[in-house]
Scaffold this motif. Sequence first.
Motif: not given
Length: 239
Positions: A227-231
């Motif tokens: 899983h990868v998440n960007y803000g």
Amino acid sequence: MVGEVEPLKALQEGHSRAAIIQRIINEYPLVELDESRLFYRIRKAPKVPTEEAEYDTPPTEFLGTGRLDSTDLPVMYGSQDLEVCVHECRVTAEDEIYVASLAPTRTLKLLDLSYVLPEEHVTEFDSLDMAVHMLFLAGKHSYPISREIAKAAHVAGYDGLIYSSYFSLLRTGSMPFEAAYGISYRRFPQMREYEQAKSIPNFALFGRPIAGQKVTVRCINKLVLSHVNYGFHFGPVGV
């Protein structure tokens, strides 16, 4: 407030650099890294993933491209924050990624450049703390300076450095250079803990610590990204 950080300016000048580096060696604290302090080192597609030597400092032909290493001073990079290791190594979803969990075999002496340095009666313009903070937020043009700091620490008898990851602010989601009344938060004693929490410390160990038996490999694992998440937010387009 308009002006320049004078110690940072001095670091950029060849004739004044050595004096500021000596101040850094003298004024930043020593941290002892003992056998209980586990940290990580990531490799992309090592030839033999199970071979411990694959996780040591790179061969000489690959030195001189990082923030602190040079052909004169090999450096092993690692971190206690695995997510920072992943980002530092610029991995992609299709990479074969392996991680070694490492620990010192004896107490190592490290110069802690990630420390928020207490300074009394000093403005941002004269602050050594601000100079070092800004140096490690800078890009590749700053590497010759940080490499000279590493060499000086090695000559002074340190086993390595602790320094703030370039990706600290992305990891913590913090705002850079926060200020109140035009004064950096780093100058307020009551804000030091807050500012320190923005920094994700990396380790830079001199030489080849695995081959030199200063560091042992506790285990090696394949790392699978799930899983990868960007803000992010929008900003103005430059003119």
